[in-house]
Scaffold this active site. Structure first.
Site, short mmCIF file in Angstrom:
data_model
loop_
_atom_site.label_atom_id
_atom_site.label_comp_id
_atom_site.label_asym_id
_atom_site.label_seq_id
_atom_site.Cartn_x
_atom_site.Cartn_y
_atom_site.Cartn_z
N LYS A 1 41.45 26.30 41.09
CA LYS A 1 40.19 26.08 40.37
C LYS A 1 40.02 24.62 40.01
O LYS A 1 38.92 24.07 40.07
CB LYS A 1 40.15 26.92 39.08
CG LYS A 1 40.11 28.40 39.33
CD LYS A 1 38.75 28.87 39.79
CE LYS A 1 38.78 30.36 40.03
NZ LYS A 1 37.71 30.90 40.77
N LYS B 1 34.30 37.00 46.65
CA LYS B 1 32.95 37.24 46.14
C LYS B 1 32.08 36.00 46.26
O LYS B 1 30.89 36.09 46.41
CB LYS B 1 33.03 37.64 44.66
CG LYS B 1 33.72 38.97 44.43
CD LYS B 1 33.18 39.62 43.17
CE LYS B 1 34.11 40.70 42.64
NZ LYS B 1 35.05 40.15 41.65
N LYS C 1 40.86 33.95 52.11
CA LYS C 1 40.66 35.40 51.99
C LYS C 1 39.18 35.74 51.81
O LYS C 1 38.38 34.88 51.45
CB LYS C 1 41.48 35.94 50.82
CG LYS C 1 41.19 35.23 49.52
CD LYS C 1 42.00 35.80 48.37
CE LYS C 1 41.48 35.22 47.06
NZ LYS C 1 41.99 35.78 45.85
P1 AMP Z 1 38.37 39.86 42.05
O1 AMP Z 1 37.26 40.01 43.02
O2 AMP Z 1 39.08 38.56 42.22
O3 AMP Z 1 37.99 40.19 40.66
O4 AMP Z 1 39.46 40.93 42.48
C1 AMP Z 1 39.43 42.30 42.12
C2 AMP Z 1 40.54 43.03 42.83
O5 AMP Z 1 40.38 42.93 44.25
C3 AMP Z 1 41.94 42.47 42.53
O6 AMP Z 1 42.84 43.56 42.44
C4 AMP Z 1 42.26 41.63 43.74
O7 AMP Z 1 43.64 41.58 44.01
C5 AMP Z 1 41.55 42.39 44.86
N1 AMP Z 1 41.14 41.46 45.92
C6 AMP Z 1 40.20 40.46 45.83
N2 AMP Z 1 40.08 39.82 47.02
C7 AMP Z 1 40.96 40.40 47.88
C8 AMP Z 1 41.30 40.20 49.25
N3 AMP Z 1 40.67 39.30 50.02
N4 AMP Z 1 42.27 41.01 49.80
C9 AMP Z 1 42.87 41.95 49.04
N5 AMP Z 1 42.60 42.20 47.77
C10 AMP Z 1 41.65 41.44 47.16
#
Ligand code: AMP
Ligand code: TRP
Length: 333
Positions: free
Chosen positions: A113, A199, A196
């Site tokens: 970040k 969002k 990866k």
């Molecule tokens: P976030 O979108 O960062 O709030 O992530 C919410 C959940 O989705 C968390 O458990 C992350 O580990 C999982 N997650 C987010 N992006 C990925 C990705 N590209 N591959 C696998 N898991 C993900």
């Protein structure tokens, strides 16, 4: 028998994608049957990037709708907004006294970040793992279904729990573990091979649960490939492995076997594989997208779900804070 306590959260920062689905939500859906589950929208976590207020609200509603559309049942779990549980920020404050600046500065997601948004390195970003630990420890959870990218945060939650326990000489907080379904925790890479699915980054190479059929097809047809292997049974580059992983997650086993064999025999045609993957992905995403759109039309119903979710999540939060206050010595009356 007492069911094991499970906690997980998803930030309300944008549209959910395949990484969220396969890294997290799919496990939530599996766990809801046999565990005592607390799943929440991490809206306080989303504030680190200063979202527009109207957008924040829509994002929270959408995350709820997309989770339910993916199979989460608000009757079986507590599904709530983080900001509806005032005990979470109280525990966060307590844990902040046990978290050290040096260790927080070393966290890879914090360093990312700092690199990505040097103009907004706020204290909320620095203490992000402490808030996440509070989310988990507030219910004294033992299992946390998250994707691979969150393992380090979870290790910090265990450290804070252990530090609290050591300071007050009692096993008050269990040390929460990452939940793995059967294989390793999953990480879904971006289709362009850069990092990866996310969002807010790599949006043209991330498949969202909200993408329409043609958008899904276009994104998959543009996925990064190479010339193909030059020798039998060659090691796959990460971006090819990722395409195979997506195929395995959405297509039938015989289709995956067919393309794996083609790869191993050096006669893989990526164009065909992408067409296949695109159709399987369209079939997979469509019902989730349609159901989520339907659910979002009824905001009253979503508000009711959040309210009932918070009511389910409050008692264990209140009990944890009462216990923690007493241990710390905040019991004056
Ligand atoms: P976030 O979108 O960062 O709030 O992530 C919410 C959940 O989705 C968390 O458990 C992350 O580990 C999982 N997650 C987010 N992006 C990925 C990705 N590209 N591959 C696998 N898991 C993900
Ligand atoms: N930090 C997680 C992410 O970015 C979201 C999250 C916040 C979370 N609090 C949590 C996940 C508690 C599991 C448990 O993906």
């Amino acid at each position: 028998m007492n069911k094991e306590i499970v906690v997980s959260g998803i930030r309300s920062t944008g549209y959910l994608h395949l990484g969220n689905y396969f890294g997290a939500i799919q496990n939530y859906v599996k766990m809801q049957e046999e565990h005592n589950c607390y799943f929440f929208v991490a809206d306080y976590h989303a504030l680190t990037t200063h979202p527009d207020p109207k957008e924040l609200k829509q994002n929270v509603y959408r995350v709820v709708a997309e989770n339910i559309a993916s199979g989460l049942d608000p009757e079986k779990v507590a599904l709530y907004a983080q900001s509806d549980i005032p005990e979470i920020p109280e525990l966060y404050l307590m844990l902040n006294m046990l978290a050290y600046k040096g260790e927080l500065e070393k966290v890879p997601t914090f360093k990312d970040k700092v690199r990505l948004q040097p103009e907004n390195v706020n204290a909320g970003l620095l203490t992000y793992p402490v808030l996440m630990a509070a989310d988990i420890l507030i219910h004294r959870a033992v299992k946390v279904p998250v994707g691979k990218d969150q393992e380090q945060h979870l290790e910090m939650a265990r450290n804070f729990a252990a530090r609290f326990n050591a300071r007050y000489s009692i096993d008050f907080f269990p040390e929460p573990q990452v939940y793995r379904s059967n294989q390793d925790t999953v990480k879904i890479l971006s289709l362009d091979g850069n990092g990866k699915m996310s969002k807010s980054e790599n949006v043209n190479a991330t498949i969202y649960l909200n993408d329409d059929d043609d958008t899904i097809r276009k994104k998959i047809m543009k996925a990064k490939t190479d010339q193909g292997p030059s020798e039998p049974n060659a090691e796959m580059p990460d971006f090819i492995k990722n395409m195979f992983l997506l195929l395995q997650l959405t297509a039938t086993p015989d289709i995956t076997a067919q393309y794996t064999n083609a790869y191993n025999n050096c006669n893989i045609r990526y164009g065909d594989m992408k067409k296949q993957l695109a159709e399987d992905m369209v079939t997979f995403v469509r019902p989730i997208r349609e159901r989520a759109a339907e659910l979002q039309k009824d905001e009253n119903a979503i508000r009711k779900i959040l309210k009932e979710g918070a009511e389910k999540a409050r008692p264990s939060s209140i009990a944890t804070i009462a216990g923690a206050r007493k241990l710390i010595g905040i019991n004056y009356y």
